[in-house]
Design a protein around this motif. Sequence first.
Motif, PDB file in Angstrom:
ATOM      1  N   VAL A 124       0.858  -1.175   0.000  1.00  0.00           N
ATOM      2  CA  VAL A 124       0.000   0.000   0.000  1.00  0.00           C
ATOM      3  C   VAL A 124       0.896   1.228   0.000  1.00  0.00           C
ATOM      4  N   SER A 125       0.696   2.116  -0.955  1.00  0.00           N
ATOM      5  CA  SER A 125       1.459   3.360  -1.029  1.00  0.00           C
ATOM      6  C   SER A 125       0.487   4.529  -1.075  1.00  0.00           C
ATOM      7  N   ALA A 126       0.989   5.704  -0.741  1.00  0.00           N
ATOM      8  CA  ALA A 126       0.129   6.892  -0.711  1.00  0.00           C
ATOM      9  C   ALA A 126       0.965   8.119  -1.031  1.00  0.00           C
ATOM     10  N   ARG A 127       0.293   9.113  -1.578  1.00  0.00           N
ATOM     11  CA  ARG A 127       0.945  10.391  -1.901  1.00  0.00           C
ATOM     12  C   ARG A 127      -0.126  11.466  -1.993  1.00  0.00           C
ATOM     13  N   GLN A 128       0.322  12.718  -1.966  1.00  0.00           N
ATOM     14  CA  GLN A 128      -0.596  13.847  -2.138  1.00  0.00           C
ATOM     15  C   GLN A 128      -0.576  14.388  -3.560  1.00  0.00           C
ATOM     16  N   ARG A 129       0.599  14.319  -4.214  1.00  0.00           N
ATOM     17  CA  ARG A 129       0.729  14.788  -5.589  1.00  0.00           C
ATOM     18  C   ARG A 129       1.313  13.669  -6.461  1.00  0.00           C
ATOM     19  N   PRO A 130       1.033  13.680  -7.749  1.00  0.00           N
ATOM     20  CA  PRO A 130       1.602  12.650  -8.635  1.00  0.00           C
ATOM     21  C   PRO A 130       3.121  12.668  -8.579  1.00  0.00           C
ATOM     22  N   LEU A 131       3.723  11.489  -8.523  1.00  0.00           N
ATOM     23  CA  LEU A 131       5.156  11.372  -8.331  1.00  0.00           C
ATOM     24  C   LEU A 131       5.802  10.598  -9.479  1.00  0.00           C
ATOM     25  N   ARG A 132       7.066  10.931  -9.731  1.00  0.00           N
ATOM     26  CA  ARG A 132       7.774  10.359 -10.868  1.00  0.00           C
ATOM     27  C   ARG A 132       8.064   8.874 -10.680  1.00  0.00           C
TER      28      ARG A 132
END
Length: 351
Positions: A124-132
């Motif tokens: 499970v991964s998470a982020r706030q903005r799209p990442l490279r």
Amino acid sequence: MSFDRLKPAFHAVPGCALVLRFDDEGRAAPGDADDVAHIGAPGEGFVWLHLHLDDPNVEAMLKRLSVLNDDARKTLSGPIDRQFVEHSGGIVRGAFFDRERGADGAAATGTDYLRFAFGEQFLVSARQRPLRAVESTLIALGAGCLASSPLELFEAIVGHLCDELGRMIFELSSTLDRIEERIVMGGQGLDERATLGPTRRAALRLAREVGGLRSPLLRLEASVSNPEQDDLKEAGARLARRADILAHDLSEVQDRARLLQDELSAIDSSVTNDRLYILTMVTTLLLPATFVTGFFGMNTKNLPFTETTDGTAYAAALCVGASLVVMFFMRRLGLTRPRGAIGAQKPPPNV
């Protein structure tokens, strides 16, 4: 294979930006709500959930994921202020810096934390903005790359993150190459001050990020002592070596930037000395004339040439003559030679 085949995985489940299902061979396919409901259950393959933290359904989604403990949920959705990796309770969790992906797919200037938690049957991964790093991993999976376990998928994601850092280090090195060429070969060092300063600051920020990535990976390698987790230890060692290479390359870039800054400072000091030399020469040559004009400007009686018809011409000739006398003595003392001529040595012969 094409990346288009993975497009159904995007936003297939409320609260999830991406759901991918991997078979026992490590081949990725779009997932669905049933995969989320049975995440972590024994069986073939595993599931990757990627969460968008701005989605209002994320909190409810995390609560439904029984495979996660409280620490993992806190890592995925709580405040993060550092890069770290921790391993406990059969779950590896942490966060790494990554570059934001721009609207056109190019790297943007912003950064964000890529949060993750994975076990034997899930990631499970998470982020706030799209990442490279996530985008690069998805492109690789769409092109047919395999990930037979969550650990391999995690290693692939961090590997793409290292690739992005390596690309940025290469760009900094190329910028220094151009600056070095203009300073050393072109003699246009002072024009490069506006470029070298931002390059050094960018290298400094990048060094902080690489150091923040390297230390947790080294600790992950050192913290695994269970022989049953040798795969995790070996993956941590491989990623730590990649981070070591990045740190070494970046250290060389910083050393080069420091040397170029010293060279620029030397050029700047040399130019300043040349200007001071010219100013000193002009001041010294005009000093006798200043003395003469000051002498004839005194309000006293019986000054020379006051009653002479050509007195002004004589006074002017006296000013010029006094300056010529001073120049004669300066030349005799070697003070008017070009810079570097005093004590200069002949260059060695070509061999």
